[in-house]
Design an enzyme around this catalytic site. Structure first.
Site, PDB file in Angstrom:
ATOM      1  N   GLU A 268      42.737  47.157  44.154  1.00  0.00           N
ATOM      2  CA  GLU A 268      42.194  48.018  43.107  1.00  0.00           C
ATOM      3  C   GLU A 268      42.197  49.492  43.520  1.00  0.00           C
ATOM      4  OE1 GLU A 268      38.506  46.036  42.083  1.00  0.00           O
ATOM      5  OE2 GLU A 268      39.602  44.514  40.964  1.00  0.00           O
ATOM      6  N   GLU A 365      44.201  38.281  40.843  1.00  0.00           N
ATOM      7  CA  GLU A 365      42.739  38.112  40.893  1.00  0.00           C
ATOM      8  C   GLU A 365      42.102  37.985  39.519  1.00  0.00           C
ATOM      9  OE1 GLU A 365      40.371  40.698  43.511  1.00  0.00           O
ATOM     10  OE2 GLU A 365      38.812  40.671  41.971  1.00  0.00           O
TER      11      GLU A 365
END
Length: 521
Positions: A268, A365
């Site tokens: 991220e 994810e």
């Protein structure tokens, strides 16, 4: 993992709660039912095997009676007419047409993340129960997962041997710098290494995808592992050292018999927090790091580990990946891009694929949690968006987040306080519960094998959602979901053969058959 619930409330229309029913017993305790083992395709005559999960939990990956395949190759017999003879009591509402000649991506595997928290809980189980659980997760006795995500150093789910939150990297030093990686060590991940070694023995072709949450603190502004600072871009030696860090990681795990299939550059990269290890890495910086440092370093070592860009949500995917992949020198080293589920829509992966068709798409994810309490709604969302939606938008894999958490969604290292693992392990009793994620993942991981090719199938808005694959062994697999409130009957037609089925509301089914048997029947 970027779970900014308060900051991003729209992200959490997502996913599940319903921790599935718990069985009481000795050893590995699982929700109410023994695991239905997917049997090998037998030499049956033109039949379709079926496994069903329903929103009311009355069927949990449960084998159903086989369906005969209607041979419609004779002139004058329509597919739908022949299917009607199989189930005269049922009126089909629409038809799914499969075209084996139209192919898409080749699948690499399915699984979840072997975080430090998951490993700590697994390690607390008695040895026999631990072995049974790993077989349950990684062999044909259960999920048959063949891919795991691994955190390079600490994440928001990392603990020390006592179970306490722990933030670290593989090159932490008290002061100064370590450009040559003289202090590099994976010793703080001994628990993880032990479990991954066991898994690799169970699954020799296991694929491990590594991702860092942060670089070592001495490489960053602010020199804090858990802050939102970034690499010291004023010092080229930092980028050289960070490329060396990745090489050391790959080599260290390879020496343990754990080959690293791929790496992403930063978990991220557009989200940072003071609560757990994180680091910012803009698209231009990522392209530069790959082009000038990591790509050449990986090439020089002769390792075949894949470099995968981005690794963040769908909503910013097109803009970020375009900046990285439009750098032709960087793109030469990049295998593809990775995506998370917490904002945006899976169609973003198709847009990225259309822009860069020579680059692979990975899904890395998504977590379920306490924010959504209904099993059926969770099952439908996960099947529609992840197990079906991700492959239909070119993803060649599907990875959920934590393999295991405890009943309170712990232990954590500053991250999500109400997430859920694929299984729940109660460290007090040793009880193991399969969650909705287990069943959703099982509908694809058990039956679609690495090397399977996605093939074309029709899908009508508001009807049965589906995705179809040709396995390397010649079997065909269709994963389907009814996300509506009413039962739906449908026909499946492929190469002139057909079968009919009815799916209850909020349910999922996997169908597997050998098309050669139908053709030769």
């Amino acid at each position: 993992m970027n779970i900014g619930w308060r900051e991003h409330p729209k992200r959490w229309i997502i996913l599940s709660i319903a921790v599935c029913c718990v069985a009481v017993g000795i050893g590995l305790i699982i929700n109410r039912r023994e695991s239905p083992v997917p049997p090998p395709v037998e030499d049956k005559h033109a039949e379709v095997e079926v496994w069903l999960t329903t929103g009311d939990q009355q069927h949990l990956l449960e084998p159903q009676p086989a369906i005969p395949i209607a041979d419609n190759h004779d002139a004058g017999t329509s597919s739908v007419d022949s299917a009607s003879q199989q189930a005269e009591h049922s009126q089909s509402e629409f038809t799914i047409r499969i075209d084996p000649g139209k192919i898409y991506q080749t699948m690499d595997g399915f699984g979840a993340a072997m975080t430090g928290s998951s490993v700590h809980l697994i390690n607390q189980l008695p040895e026999e129960q631990q072995e049974q659980l790993l077989k349950e997760l990684f062999t044909t006795e259960g999920l048959n997962m063949d891919m795991v995500r691994h955190t390079i150093g600490a994440s928001d789910y990392s603990v020390d041997e006592s179970g306490q939150a722990s933030s670290y990297t593989y090159d932490d030093i008290a002061s100064g710098t370590d450009y040559n990686m003289e202090h590099f060590s994976i010793d703080k991940d001994q628990e993880v290494v032990k479990i991954l070694e066991q898994v690799a023995r169970l699954k020799p072709d296991l694929k491990v995808l590594g991702t860092p949450w942060t670089a070592p603190a001495w490489m960053k502004y602010g020199e804090k592992t858990t802050n939102g600072w970034y690499l010291d871009y004023n010092d080229p030696r930092v980028y050289e050292a960070y490329a060396r860090y990745f090489m050391k990681y790959i080599e260290a795990y390879q020496a343990k018999g754990i080959p690293i299939y791929g790496i992403t550059l930063q978990n991220e990269p557009e989200f940072t927090t003071a609560d757990y290890p994180s680091m910012s890495m803009g698209a231009e910086e990522q392209a530069m790091f790959i082009r000038d440092y990591l790509g050449p370093a990986l090439k020089d070592t002769g390792l075949d580990t894949r470099i995968i860009a981005y690794d963040h949500n769908w909503d910013q995917a097109v803009e970020y990946t375009s900046k990285v992949l439009e750098d032709e020198q960087a793109a030469a080293y990049i295998d593809g891009s990775a995506f998370h589920c917490y904002a945006g829509d899976p169609s973003a992966m198709s847009e990225v694929h259309d822009r860069f068709p020579d680059k692979d798409i990975y899904f890395t994810e998504c977590s379920g949690g306490e924010w959504s309490p209904d099993f059926g709604e969770n099952l439908s969302w996960q099947m529609s968006t992840l197990m079906i939606g991700a492959p239909r938008n070119w993803a060649k894999n599907m990875l959920l987040w934590n393999i295991a958490l405890d009943p309170q969604g712990r232990p954590t290292n500053g991250g999500c306080t109400n997430c859920r693992g694929v299984v729940t392990i109660d460290p007090e009793s040793g009880e193991v519960t399969r969650n909705v994620e287990y069943y959703a993942l099982g509908h694809i991981s058990r039956y679609v094998r690495p090397g399977a090719v996605r093939i074309d199938s029709t899908q009508e808005q508001g009807k049965i959602e589906n995705v179809v694959f040709n396995n390397p062994d010649g079997t065909m697999v269709m994963v389907a979901a009814n996300t509506g409130e009413a039962e739906v009957s449908f026909d499946v037609v492929v190469d002139g053969d057909s079968f009919r089925y009815s799916l209850p509301s909020y349910s999922a089914a996997t169908f597997r058959w050998n098309p050669e048997m139908a053709v030769n029947s």
